[in-house]
Design an enzyme around this catalytic site. Structure first.
Site, mmCIF file in Angstrom:
data_model
loop_
_atom_site.group_PDB
_atom_site.id
_atom_site.type_symbol
_atom_site.label_atom_id
_atom_site.label_comp_id
_atom_site.label_asym_id
_atom_site.label_seq_id
_atom_site.Cartn_x
_atom_site.Cartn_y
_atom_site.Cartn_z
ATOM 1 N N THR B 116 -35.645 18.147 -26.268
ATOM 2 C CA THR B 116 -34.854 18.623 -25.130
ATOM 3 C C THR B 116 -34.940 20.128 -25.030
ATOM 4 O O THR B 116 -35.026 20.821 -26.031
ATOM 5 C CB THR B 116 -33.381 18.204 -25.271
ATOM 6 O OG1 THR B 116 -32.876 18.754 -26.477
ATOM 7 C CG2 THR B 116 -33.248 16.707 -25.314
ATOM 8 N N ASP B 173 -40.389 31.645 -42.845
ATOM 9 C CA ASP B 173 -41.546 32.465 -43.249
ATOM 10 C C ASP B 173 -41.454 33.876 -42.673
ATOM 11 O O ASP B 173 -41.947 34.830 -43.252
ATOM 12 C CB ASP B 173 -42.858 31.782 -42.808
ATOM 13 C CG ASP B 173 -42.863 31.407 -41.322
ATOM 14 O OD1 ASP B 173 -41.843 30.837 -40.854
ATOM 15 O OD2 ASP B 173 -43.870 31.682 -40.640
ATOM 16 N N SER B 548 -13.030 12.716 11.316
ATOM 17 C CA SER B 548 -13.654 12.109 10.124
ATOM 18 C C SER B 548 -15.172 12.305 10.129
ATOM 19 O O SER B 548 -15.922 11.362 10.324
ATOM 20 C CB SER B 548 -13.283 10.627 10.003
ATOM 21 O OG SER B 548 -13.425 9.940 11.219
#
Lengths: 303, 637
Positions: B116, B173, B548
């Site tokens: 991800t 490292d 509406s």
């Protein structure tokens, strides 16, 4: 407490997906390519609805160039499952005699990509199951289980729905369709193991046997239909009998064979595990068009 | 590259394939996610795991080597990240932009990895990957320590209920394998983890690039490290099967299998618990009880089945049970309710519209749900609660949800399959949110439904009519109120019991707290819909006259009512005609900017696609339109 094995978890997930489609799609269909992945997908569908037969037909988008053994198993598998088998051949490709030798990439485009679109439109299928797996190829790794296609069957990698838990959003507008991949999370090894565990019938070409072969552009192929090859290639190829088998099955002039003596399922799995090349390597389709070719094909509507 | 013992050995495969396969057959599966910031090396780590577990073939490796030279960021060395960055667009940008799933196997286990992305704007993808994961690997760049992104990812992992957390301190490292650096990061992280409720985590110092502590530990570079290697840990973590099986039985019914009259099977995936033939079960929400007769499978009946399996059950009684119902332990059924509180993640470009009806899918149930304005939004970086009126893309908040009928669920913390849900936009069909139920706001009393003695049919029957809601919609000035009034007058003459709801008697009373923003308009219509429904329950023919403007809200009201009860009447007057009339002078004000959010001018009107009735006010008088409407709705009983 009983822990489920990986195969049990994969099986349960696939059956859940197949039932979800049956419950929510208007007119689903299962694409059946006769290969081992299709065989497993069909077996899972039978298990999902037992004792009833799966409530959708099988669809084979044919190119006329498949191996004879594949055509043989196709009829039997549908009959055994108690399912209707629909076979579709793109009439234009048939009329123009499209073949892999003279027409190159057009062969896949017309027979498979166009053929599939035509077949889905003809029957009005809104959801089509396919046997693709995420481990097959890089761009498949990001494919959703439910993959949305536009009215013209295109795939837009940036416009796919998030898939959470085991909740699949199957709502779509008229004309849009969904390709569903119930075995997305299976690997090649899982497929073989399941075939062994469930005793699933597969095309004999997966097992090694002496077969007539020829070499073509660096690959090894089987002369499944010599007169037809001769007609298409202009001359008969040089035939040698070799012990070969196939890791994937498609059109015989496009499917590379491997030399092998693996004649049983255990042998095949052993060879697969010890092999050093990937499954799709024998297929010509990935190579044309550079490293983004599969992604491009999918955007055009290829499965 | 030495092959560590935990990965599959070629020797056994070569010598005794059957023994190898027998062992492999019984491996368990662990699903995990990797999360980290853009440059923490996630893709490199996954590429490394695939490489070390021999999931990379020669041809892929050859391609990888040529790719590394072309696109790689690691000089002449192999860039493992290129193995997993799949899509062409991503490779060009050098970032991962979506969830990708990878597969590898060791001698002990099979793994599915969700890769991800770390970019801020992709919370959505991380939540997706986390929803199916048993474990999370949180990557930290040892040079950078705990970042805001680390906190964000950890919070999301915890929110999605992942109990196993691995803190992989990567790029050791690059800090000289310094133990002090590692210990400092672990201490920082522990303080943060405690604060958000992550009970335990395992910290491992690694280098995905060099391979330290990936497969065996300690690596020669970290002699001070006493814990397991990453792979060893992933192989040994307990998958949470015991908890799921110890919980009471729940199986959401997916499909009713009815091949013939003699067989009726209920198919589904067991969400929790164990089922055996002879078990007493209860169907919820109906509350009916029965007994499991058989667990049917193609290879013969099973004695028992456990959480996670997909099965087909038959019952001893002919009880009503269909898709969306849950088969549960008779003595311990789950609750059903139509109101609950949930935390949810918004995943769509278009922000949440409180009050609007969305599809809600939970298990196999699909209902209409509306969301209250959020109680608060959670700032995923500071974890502060912010005041919010809505949620935009990638925002996380807490709100109350109401569904149009009771649904069966459990808190997400107790059950992922019965506590997680998605919201779907009814118009675009996009998956717009993912939610996790916290708790029920009330136990629906109608789990054992007691019908009221006088039914809605009784009410309507007494009035010698069928209840209806005649819903007039159209632009301001289209003639809705005038025509609705005329319809009511004509119905009155016909001895019908009616009531007209319009702006005047609603805006001044019930809805006087609402303004004209999009959210308020949605709430206005929702309330009008609820009142109309009550009046329809009382047997009245209700007429409503409201602009509406949004399809979604009209559809919401339609779905509240019985099929056939909602009659959408589109008063189809073109904008120029309505504006030409401008009886109240509103268009003039809107055009001059004095009036904001005016439908047709600076706020959209979504015309009905398939209204039951359409009237054209250009060619018809209000009386003619009213007669036309009444003819369409005959007979009235």
């Amino acid at each position: 407490m009983r822990s489920l094995t990986h195969l049990e978890r994969l099986e349960a997930e696939s059956i859940h997906i197949i039932r979800e489609v049956a419950a929510e799609a208007e007119k689903p269909v299962m694409l059946y390519s006769i290969g081992k992945d299709s065989a497993v997908m069909l077996h899972l569908a039978k298990k999902a609805f037992y004792p009833a037969p799966p409530p959708f037909p099988l669809l084979h988008v044919d190119t006329t160039w498949k191996f004879k053994d594949m055509y043989g198993l196709r009829e039997k598998a549908a009959r055994d499952a108690g399912m209707e088998l629909l076979v579709y051949q793109n009439p234009e490709a048939l009329a123009r005699g499209i073949n892999p030798f003279e027409h190159g990439p057009l062969h896949t485009d017309m027979w498979k990509t166009e053929g599939l679109k035509q077949a889905l439109d003809l029957h009005g299928f809104d959801v089509a199951f396919g046997g693709a797996r995420r481990d097959e190829e890089k761009s498949r790794a990001k494919e959703r289980v439910f993959s949305f296609r536009t009215g013209s069957h295109g795939w837009d990698p940036k416009n796919q729905r998030p898939e959470l838990w085991n909740l699949y959003n199957t709502r779509k507008r008229k004309g849009e369709s969904i390709r569903v991949f119930p075995i997305s999370n299976w690997t090649e090894l899982d497929i073989w193991q399941y075939i062994m565990a469930e005793n699933i019938e597969i095309v004999p070409l997966y097992f090694a046997a002496p077969r007539p072969t020829y070499e073509y552009e660096g690959g090894l192929f089987m002369a499944d239909d010599l007169p037809r090859l001769e007609a298409a290639m202009g001359k008969a190829p040089e035939i040698t009998m070799r012990s070969i088998r196939f890791r994937t099955l498609g059109c015989f002039p496009l499917t590379g064979a491997v030399e092998s003596t693996a004649a049983t399922l255990s042998d095949v799995v052993q060879e697969m595990l010890l092999t050093t090349t990937s499954e799709r390597q024998g297929r010509v389709i990935d190579k044309d068009g550079g490293d983004a070719s599969m992604e491009k094909k999918k955007q055009e509507g290829y499965f | 590259m030495d092959t560590p013992s935990s990965f599959q050995t070629d020797a056994l495969i070569a010598e005794d394939i059957d023994a190898y396969l027998a062992a492999h057959q019984h491996k368990s599966l662990l699903r995990f996610i990797t999360c980290g910031s853009v440059d923490d090396g996630k893709s490199t780590l996954i590429g490394r795991l695939l490489y070390d577990s021999k999931m990379i073939f020669e041809d892929q490796l050859a391609a990888l080597e040529s790719d590394s030279k072309r696109h790689g960021t690691q000089g002449q060395e192999i860039d493992f990240a290129l193995l997993v960055d799949g899509l062409a667009a991503e490779r060009e940008q050098g970032i991962t932009i979506d969830v990708a799933y990878r597969f590898f196997t060791t001698e002990k286990r099979k793994f599915i990895v969700a890769d991800t992305p770390g970019h801020e704007q992709y919370t959505r993808n991380m939540v997706t990957g986390a929803s199916t994961a048993d474990l999370a690997v949180i990557l930290i760049d040892a040079r950078k320590g705990v970042l805001q992104q680390t906190r964000r990812h950890s919070y999301l992992v915890h929110l999605l209920g992942i109990r196993h957390v691995v803190l992989a301190v990567n790029k050791m490292d690059l800090v000289g394998y310094d133990q002090a650096v590692f210990d400092g990061i672990v201490a920082d992280y522990r303080a943060f983890a405690d604060s958000i409720g992550i009970e335990a985590f395992t910290a491992i110092p690694i280098s995905g690039f060099k391979g330290d502590n990936i497969t065996t530990a300690p690596s020669a570079n970290t002699p001070w490290y006493g814990g397991p290697a990453l792979i060893e840990h992933l192989e040994s973590v307990e998958v949470d099967a015991a908890a799921a099986q110890a919980a009471p039985l729940r199986m959401p019914v997916q499909w009713v299998n009815r091949p013939n009259l003699d067989f009726r099977g209920f198919a589904g995936q067991i969400a929790s618990g164990v089922v055996r033939a002879g078990d007493a079960v209860r169907i919820v929400p109906s509350g009916k009880t029965s007994t499991v007769a058989r667990i049917v499978s193609m290879s013969g009946d099973l004695d028992e089945a456990v959480a996670g399996q997909s099965v087909t059950l038959t019952l001893t009684d002919e009880v009503d049970c269909s898709r969306g119902d849950t088969i549960a332990a008779a003595g311990d059924p789950p609750q059903a309710s139509d109101q609950f509180c949930a935390t949810f993640v918004w995943m769509d470009e278009e922000a949440l519209k409180p009050g609007r009806g969305y599809w809600l899918k939970l298990g196999t149930q699909m209902v209409t749900a509306s969301v209250q304005p959020p109680k608060y939004e959670i700032d995923v970086n500071s974890l502060e609660h912010l005041a919010a009126k809505t949620l935009g893309l990638n925002a996380i908040g807490v709100a109350e949800f109401a569904t149009d009928r009771p649904i069966v669920f459990e808190p997400y913390a107790a059950s992922r399959p019965l506590g997680g849900f998605i919201l779907i936009d009814k118009f675009t069909n996009a998956t717009v949110a993912a939610g996790m139920i916290e708790f029920s706001l009330r136990r629906a009393d109608n789990v054992h439904w007691q019908p009221t003695a006088i039914t809605r049919d009784d009410h309507a029957g007494m009035k010698n009519q069928k209840a209806r809601v005649l819903w007039f919609t159209g632009l301001s000035g289209s003639g809705k109120s005038t025509i609705a009034n005329e319809v009511e007058k004509q119905l009155f003459v016909m001895n019908r019991h009616t009531f007209l709801l319009d702006g005047d008697n609603v805006r001044h009373g019930l809805n006087r707290d609402l303004g004209f923003t999009e959210t308020d308009r949605i709430e206005n219509i929702r309330r009008v819909g609820e009142v109309a429904k009550l009046m329809a329950d009382a047997g009245l023919i209700v007429l409503t006259a409201f602009i509406s403007p949004f399809r979604a809200e009209r559809r919401m009201v339609r779905e509240m009512l019985e099929p056939g009860e909602f009659i959408e009447i589109f008063v189809d007057t073109p904008l120029e005609v309505a504006e030409g009339r401008d009886v109240k002078g509103l268009y003039k004000k809107a055009r001059s900017g004095q009036l904001k959010n005016f439908t047709g001018i600076d706020s959209p009107y979504e015309a009905p696609e398939n209204p039951e009735i359409r009237v054209n006010t250009v060619d018809m008088t209000p009386e003619e339109a009213a007669r036309f409407i009444i003819q369409q709705i005959l007979p009235l009983k």
